[in-house]
Scaffold this motif. Structure first.
Motif, PDB file in Angstrom:
ATOM      1  N   PHE A 285       0.814  -1.208   0.000  1.00 42.30           N
ATOM      2  CA  PHE A 285       0.000   0.000   0.000  1.00 42.30           C
ATOM      3  C   PHE A 285       0.852   1.263   0.000  1.00 42.30           C
ATOM      4  O   PHE A 285       0.406   2.305  -0.492  1.00 42.30           O
ATOM      5  N   SER A 286       2.054   1.180   0.532  1.00 39.37           N
ATOM      6  CA  SER A 286       2.979   2.310   0.394  1.00 39.37           C
ATOM      7  C   SER A 286       3.287   2.535  -1.085  1.00 39.37           C
ATOM      8  O   SER A 286       3.323   3.677  -1.568  1.00 39.37           O
ATOM      9  N   LEU A 287       3.455   1.436  -1.807  1.00 35.36           N
ATOM     10  CA  LEU A 287       3.713   1.513  -3.250  1.00 35.36           C
ATOM     11  C   LEU A 287       2.491   2.050  -3.987  1.00 35.36           C
ATOM     12  O   LEU A 287       2.614   2.865  -4.905  1.00 35.36           O
ATOM     13  N   VAL A 288       1.303   1.587  -3.574  1.00 32.70           N
ATOM     14  CA  VAL A 288       0.064   2.073  -4.191  1.00 32.70           C
ATOM     15  C   VAL A 288      -0.072   3.576  -3.989  1.00 32.70           C
ATOM     16  O   VAL A 288      -0.456   4.313  -4.906  1.00 32.70           O
ATOM     17  N   ALA A 289       0.253   4.066  -2.778  1.00 34.05           N
ATOM     18  CA  ALA A 289       0.182   5.504  -2.495  1.00 34.05           C
ATOM     19  C   ALA A 289       1.120   6.280  -3.413  1.00 34.05           C
ATOM     20  O   ALA A 289       0.755   7.336  -3.958  1.00 34.05           O
ATOM     21  N   ILE A 290       2.328   5.735  -3.591  1.00 35.61           N
ATOM     22  CA  ILE A 290       3.295   6.392  -4.489  1.00 35.61           C
ATOM     23  C   ILE A 290       2.765   6.375  -5.918  1.00 35.61           C
ATOM     24  O   ILE A 290       2.838   7.386  -6.636  1.00 35.61           O
ATOM     25  N   PHE A 291       2.204   5.226  -6.345  1.00 38.30           N
ATOM     26  CA  PHE A 291       1.635   5.121  -7.697  1.00 38.30           C
ATOM     27  C   PHE A 291       0.572   6.197  -7.928  1.00 38.30           C
ATOM     28  O   PHE A 291       0.584   6.906  -8.940  1.00 38.30           O
ATOM     29  N   ILE A 292      -0.346   6.312  -6.988  1.00 37.41           N
ATOM     30  CA  ILE A 292      -1.456   7.253  -7.162  1.00 37.41           C
ATOM     31  C   ILE A 292      -0.955   8.688  -7.160  1.00 37.41           C
ATOM     32  O   ILE A 292      -1.420   9.525  -7.951  1.00 37.41           O
ATOM     33  N   LEU A 293       0.004   8.977  -6.289  1.00 42.07           N
ATOM     34  CA  LEU A 293       0.574  10.326  -6.256  1.00 42.07           C
ATOM     35  C   LEU A 293       1.309  10.635  -7.561  1.00 42.07           C
ATOM     36  O   LEU A 293       1.201  11.741  -8.108  1.00 42.07           O
ATOM     37  N   VAL A 294       2.041   9.653  -8.070  1.00 41.35           N
ATOM     38  CA  VAL A 294       2.747   9.827  -9.345  1.00 41.35           C
ATOM     39  C   VAL A 294       1.755  10.047 -10.488  1.00 41.35           C
ATOM     40  O   VAL A 294       1.958  10.910 -11.348  1.00 41.35           O
ATOM     41  N   ILE A 295       0.674   9.273 -10.492  1.00 39.24           N
ATOM     42  CA  ILE A 295      -0.353   9.430 -11.533  1.00 39.24           C
ATOM     43  C   ILE A 295      -0.935  10.834 -11.493  1.00 39.24           C
ATOM     44  O   ILE A 295      -1.136  11.473 -12.536  1.00 39.24           O
ATOM     45  N   ALA A 296      -1.208  11.336 -10.289  1.00 35.82           N
ATOM     46  CA  ALA A 296      -1.751  12.689 -10.142  1.00 35.82           C
ATOM     47  C   ALA A 296      -0.747  13.738 -10.620  1.00 35.82           C
ATOM     48  O   ALA A 296      -1.123  14.716 -11.280  1.00 35.82           O
ATOM     49  N   CYS A 297       0.537  13.530 -10.298  1.00 36.31           N
ATOM     50  CA  CYS A 297       1.580  14.468 -10.742  1.00 36.31           C
ATOM     51  C   CYS A 297       1.738  14.441 -12.260  1.00 36.31           C
ATOM     52  O   CYS A 297       1.970  15.483 -12.892  1.00 36.31           O
ATOM     53  N   ILE A 298       1.613  13.258 -12.834  1.00 30.36           N
ATOM     54  CA  ILE A 298       1.716  13.132 -14.294  1.00 30.36           C
ATOM     55  C   ILE A 298       0.596  13.927 -14.971  1.00 30.36           C
ATOM     56  O   ILE A 298       0.812  14.570 -15.999  1.00 30.36           O
ATOM     57  N   ASN A 299      -0.596  13.878 -14.398  1.00 26.31           N
ATOM     58  CA  ASN A 299      -1.697  14.678 -14.929  1.00 26.31           C
ATOM     59  C   ASN A 299      -1.311  16.149 -15.003  1.00 26.31           C
ATOM     60  O   ASN A 299      -1.533  16.818 -16.008  1.00 26.31           O
ATOM     61  N   ALA A 419       7.836  12.746 -24.466  1.00 26.69           N
ATOM     62  CA  ALA A 419       7.733  12.793 -22.999  1.00 26.69           C
ATOM     63  C   ALA A 419       6.278  12.736 -22.558  1.00 26.69           C
ATOM     64  O   ALA A 419       5.917  12.002 -21.636  1.00 26.69           O
ATOM     65  N   ARG A 420       5.436  13.511 -23.240  1.00 29.35           N
ATOM     66  CA  ARG A 420       4.032  13.538 -22.850  1.00 29.35           C
ATOM     67  C   ARG A 420       3.376  12.180 -23.064  1.00 29.35           C
ATOM     68  O   ARG A 420       2.650  11.671 -22.217  1.00 29.35           O
ATOM     69  N   LYS A 421       3.656  11.572 -24.212  1.00 30.85           N
ATOM     70  CA  LYS A 421       3.085  10.250 -24.488  1.00 30.85           C
ATOM     71  C   LYS A 421       3.655   9.192 -23.540  1.00 30.85           C
ATOM     72  O   LYS A 421       2.950   8.291 -23.100  1.00 30.85           O
ATOM     73  N   GLY A 422       4.953   9.336 -23.244  1.00 30.42           N
ATOM     74  CA  GLY A 422       5.568   8.394 -22.320  1.00 30.42           C
ATOM     75  C   GLY A 422       4.937   8.464 -20.944  1.00 30.42           C
ATOM     76  O   GLY A 422       4.725   7.434 -20.292  1.00 30.42           O
ATOM     77  N   LEU A 423       4.603   9.669 -20.491  1.00 22.95           N
ATOM     78  CA  LEU A 423       3.954   9.833 -19.196  1.00 22.95           C
ATOM     79  C   LEU A 423       2.556   9.220 -19.192  1.00 22.95           C
ATOM     80  O   LEU A 423       2.134   8.609 -18.215  1.00 22.95           O
ATOM     81  N   VAL A 424       1.837   9.391 -20.304  1.00 18.52           N
ATOM     82  CA  VAL A 424       0.498   8.778 -20.402  1.00 18.52           C
ATOM     83  C   VAL A 424       0.608   7.260 -20.351  1.00 18.52           C
ATOM     84  O   VAL A 424      -0.162   6.585 -19.656  1.00 18.52           O
ATOM     85  N   VAL A 425       1.579   6.707 -21.068  1.00 23.46           N
ATOM     86  CA  VAL A 425       1.791   5.258 -21.064  1.00 23.46           C
ATOM     87  C   VAL A 425       2.121   4.780 -19.648  1.00 23.46           C
ATOM     88  O   VAL A 425       1.565   3.786 -19.154  1.00 23.46           O
ATOM     89  N   PHE A 426       3.027   5.499 -18.986  1.00 24.48           N
ATOM     90  CA  PHE A 426       3.414   5.116 -17.627  1.00 24.48           C
ATOM     91  C   PHE A 426       2.209   5.161 -16.689  1.00 24.48           C
ATOM     92  O   PHE A 426       1.990   4.264 -15.872  1.00 24.48           O
ATOM     93  N   GLN A 427       1.421   6.209 -16.822  1.00 19.78           N
ATOM     94  CA  GLN A 427       0.237   6.401 -15.993  1.00 19.78           C
ATOM     95  C   GLN A 427      -0.744   5.244 -16.160  1.00 19.78           C
ATOM     96  O   GLN A 427      -1.224   4.663 -15.183  1.00 19.78           O
ATOM     97  N   PHE A 428      -1.026   4.879 -17.379  1.00 21.15           N
ATOM     98  CA  PHE A 428      -1.994   3.817 -17.624  1.00 21.15           C
ATOM     99  C   PHE A 428      -1.394   2.427 -17.374  1.00 21.15           C
ATOM    100  O   PHE A 428      -2.124   1.490 -17.073  1.00 21.15           O
ATOM    101  N   THR A 429      -0.087   2.307 -17.461  1.00 20.37           N
ATOM    102  CA  THR A 429       0.549   1.045 -17.078  1.00 20.37           C
ATOM    103  C   THR A 429       0.295   0.747 -15.606  1.00 20.37           C
ATOM    104  O   THR A 429      -0.073  -0.370 -15.238  1.00 20.37           O
TER     105      THR A 429
END
Length: 788
Positions: A285-299, A419-429
């Protein structure tokens, strides 16, 4: 200067309301989720860390050679006192018979009969564990075998007050009086040890039939030591390794200690294997929190760079008038930090509102206290979010060349698009990985809950044999069977959930001194029938065959471990007592499916034991009426003892409480991660449509259809999602495959999981993209071409 930066930042945020709204929604949701996970993780890691000398408290463990039980937290009740006598490193030592050995005891004062959770502990117990003592000296409260140490809550229930409780008598099990020697404050929620009272372990060892708790040949009690500061643990473990061997003939048991406060999370040494793996879930869940925060930052990054074209002239003019790049970087970072602060305030509000529901979901009592640690964490996350979300846009926007901008020759670079497309790919991955994980966890939990344990756990109530029931279990269960609604009844020493009694003293012809650990079940007549166990060979115990006290049943795993063919009729020895095998029971699970079935035997319960539990199978219909009849019989048979029961299937499911809660929490967090990703995608499509509005207008004028334009705008984003799916699937498969290895019985990860995950994320993407794409395609082309 800073004030000017903040003023400009605020104006830019207010000016573009759609951009600000999308970022506020995404970032605040991500930060609220991160805050809730932080509170949960902090609660988990704080268990058993509150003791005064936490770093000196250790629990004694045993490594056992052979069989299934490689590691255990059980040992002889003599271990602690011998460790203290023979090792100067040991400051205090105590053995306990833990609360989970027993159901609730009956404590009485006058006409008050209270059910309470109790344990038996050695004299040093309260010296080791610094629970707050309100009355009594912690080093002396267990010196007297007739003393009882109670909680302040129990004192209020029994006496109406905690004042002057010392010396007051309490009737135990309507049989013997104990006298209050100490009162402790209600145990903290962060203590893995929970009990209402403590009696002397030395007293337990003198109870007829319970002398085994202080025998080297038996295991069962838990032992704890407080080591002197600076003790070399590795050297100490080498020194005590042969403790059991020196004092008994058992050469298969090696003793060592491990830090007590690590056991709640690590849970490595519970009956031989890592059972619940709380530490793994904390990491997860620490990893999940980081994932969600990263996804929000990518947005934030993607939306900021996508709308860069609207700020090119601003950057160009500032550079022409002499603004250095660092000044522009600070300005854009100020905007992102302001956004982070604003969204953190909103996130705290969201977390505060959701906390009651979150507590209900997790089974915790978390409160939002703004102590120094939490405030520093919030400041850290805010700064990290602001810098992480704003770093790329700041660096990207500040590098524009003013001449190209002001001439209108600026075009998006390949690196920007990549970079923008890479961030979208990372986000949805990350989003796809979460969907796969949720589906696998859900299916495993469903598999666990639907797997039959080898006996029928449904519609079985159980309660303690106490008072006048002791020694009269056969008579009582016979009367139970006459009650309308009762299918069958028996009694046993075993809880049927988790381990209760293990022994290594099992021998048979041709075993060549092999050490195989057996779980012992002691049950009355009709025990096998009441529990719905199936016979693989032979028969169960029956009064039709006379005295069965020298007979035994084995399970299939025991027969396999003993390499017996045609075991019925053969003789084995348990504690050197010869017993004839009369039947083989099909394997059944008394531990969770994390564990493989272990060798077990069932003996006929014949002695007068305080461990017996009455098992009653009732019909599914009219259960309240049936239980009321059972209660009436119990109270008439056993006056003064409150009738307290529980359902066996509920206790069985509690073994998977952690996994079930993790599954539910993961579902919510995964949904949130997908929602945040879609918010970003929604914004990107909107900006893409805005950027290409003249192209769309021209296409519509020359005859392009709404469907054609929608597909044109959507296909680029769908390609990115396909790439994300291709990357996520193998990673998710490997991660979940490793997680499933923690279960002895588990599902296989079938293709359906990936089909559902892939289809779901594609449909969500199509719906998100289509809304904006169709809106752009249906716009009036005259408006977009008017400026040409």
């Amino acid at each position: 200067m800073i004030r000017n930066y903040l003023k400009i930042a605020w104006r830019n945020l207010v000016k573009d309301k759609q951009f600000t709204l999308l970022n506020v929604l995404g970032l605040s949701a991500g930060l609220a989720c991160t805050l809730l996970i932080y509170l949960w993780v902090h609660d988990e890691v704080s268990y058993d860390k509150f003791f005064d000398k936490n770093d000196q408290i250790y629990q004694v463990m045993e490594h056992r050679k052979g069989g299934n039980q490689q590691l255990t937290d059980e040992s002889s009740g003599l271990v602690s006192e011998v460790l203290k006598l023979q090792n100067p490193e040991v400051q205090y030592a105590a053995a306990i018979a833990p609360p989970d050995w027993f159901q609730k005891f009956t404590l009485s004062n006058g006409d008050k009969n209270i059910k309470a959770v109790g344990q038996y502990a050695g004299k040093d117990y309260f010296n080791i564990f610094s629970f707050k003592m309100l009355q009594g000296e912690r080093g002396k409260v267990l010196n007297n075998k007739n003393g009882i140490v109670i909680s302040d809550e129990l004192a209020k229930k029994l006496f109406g007050t905690t004042d002057n409780a010392i010396g007051k008598p309490i009737k135990f099990q309507q049989d013997k009086y104990f006298y209050v020697s100490g009162v402790f404050e209600k145990l903290p929620a962060h203590s893995s040890q929970q009990f209402d009272f403590t009696l002397s372990f030395d007293y337990l060892a003198e109870v007829p039939g319970q002398q085994w708790v202080k025998s080297w040949e038996n295991g069962g009690p838990h032992n704890f030591v407080m080591l002197k500061k600076g003790t070399d643990i590795d050297a100490f473990n080498k020194k005590i390794a042969s403790l059991v061997t020196k004092n008994s003939k058992d050469t298969a048991r090696t003793t060592f200690v491990t830090r007590f406060s690590d056991n709640y999370l690590q849970n490595t040494f519970i009956h031989g294997s890592r059972v619940s793996g709380r530490a793994e879930y904390v990491k997860l869940f620490s990893l999940v929190a980081i994932f969600i925060l990263v996804i929000a930052c990518i947005n934030f990054m993607n939306l900021s760079t996508a709308k860069a074209s609207g700020r090119m002239k601003e950057v160009g003019i500032k550079k022409v008038v002499g603004a250095p790049r660092i000044q522009l970087i600070i300005q854009f970072l100020s905007e992102s930090l302001l956004m982070a602060i604003f969204t953190m305030i909103i996130a705290i509000g969201i977390a505060w509102l959701l906390l009651p529901q979150f507590n209900q979901l997790t089974g915790k009592q978390i409160q939002l206290h703004f102590d120094a640690q939490l405030i520093l964490m919030l400041i850290g996350i805010t700064i990290f979010t602001g810098l992480a979300a704003g770093s790329y846009p700041a660096l990207y926007l500040s590098k524009f060349k003013p001449l190209a901008i002001l001439k209108g020759k600026f075009t998006s670079s390949f690196s920007e698009l990549l970079a923008r497309k890479g961030l979208v790919v990372f986000q949805f991955t990350l989003s796809v990985m979460l969907i796969v994980a949720v589906l696998v966890v859900y299916k495993q939990i469903q598999y666990i809950q639907s797997t039959k344990p080898g006996y029928n756990k449904d519609n079985v109530i159980r309660f303690d044999s106490e008072g006048k029931l002791l020694g009269n279990e056969e008579t009582f269960t016979a009367e139970l069977r006459t009650i309308p609604g009762v299918v069958d009844a028996s009694f046993t020493q075993h809880n049927l959930v988790g381990r209760n009694f293990g022994t290594a003293v099992v021998s048979w012809e041709g075993n060549n001194d092999q050490t195989t650990y057996f779980e012992g079940f002691y049950g009355g007549y009709k025990f096998v029938e009441t529990m719905g166990m199936q016979m693989a060979a032979g028969r169960a115990f029956s009064k039709n065959y006379g005295d069965e006290s020298n007979k035994v049943l084995l399970n299939e795993t025991a027969v396999a471990a003993m390499h017996l063919t045609n075991p019925v009729g053969k003789t084995i020895k348990i504690f050197n007592q010869p017993l004839q095998v009369i039947g083989v029971v099909k394997d059944f699970h008394y531990e969770s499916l994390h564990q493989a079935v272990t060798p077990s035997y069932i003996e006929l319960a014949v002695d007068n034991s305080p461990w017996y539990k009455i098992m009653v199978r009732i019909k599914g219909a009219d259960q309240k009426e049936t239980i009321a009849r059972i209660q009436h019989l119990y109270e008439s048979f056993n006056p003064g003892f409150p009738f307290s029961y529980n359902f066996l299937d509920e206790a069985y499911q509690k073994q998977y409480e952690t996994e079930a809660r993790v599954s539910t929490i993961a579902q919510y967090f995964s949904f949130l991660a997908i929602l945040i990703s879609c918010l970003g995608l929604f914004g990107l499509v909107a900006f893409t449509a805005q950027k290409r509005q003249k192209e769309i207008g021209v296409r519509k004028v020359i005859g392009a259809s709404v469907n054609g334009i929608t597909i044109m705008l959507a296909k680029d984003f769908l390609k990115l999602v396909f790439i994300a799916v291709a990357i996520a699937f193998p990673i998710a498969w490997w991660v979940m495959y490793q997680w499933l290895q923690g279960f002895a019985y588990r599902i296989s990860i079938d293709p359906g999981v990936f089909i559902i995950s892939g289809t779901s994320i594609l449909l969500i993407t199509i719906l998100t993209v289509s809304f904006q794409a169709i809106k752009a395609a249906m716009a009036n082309p005259v408006k977009s071409l008017r400026s040409e």
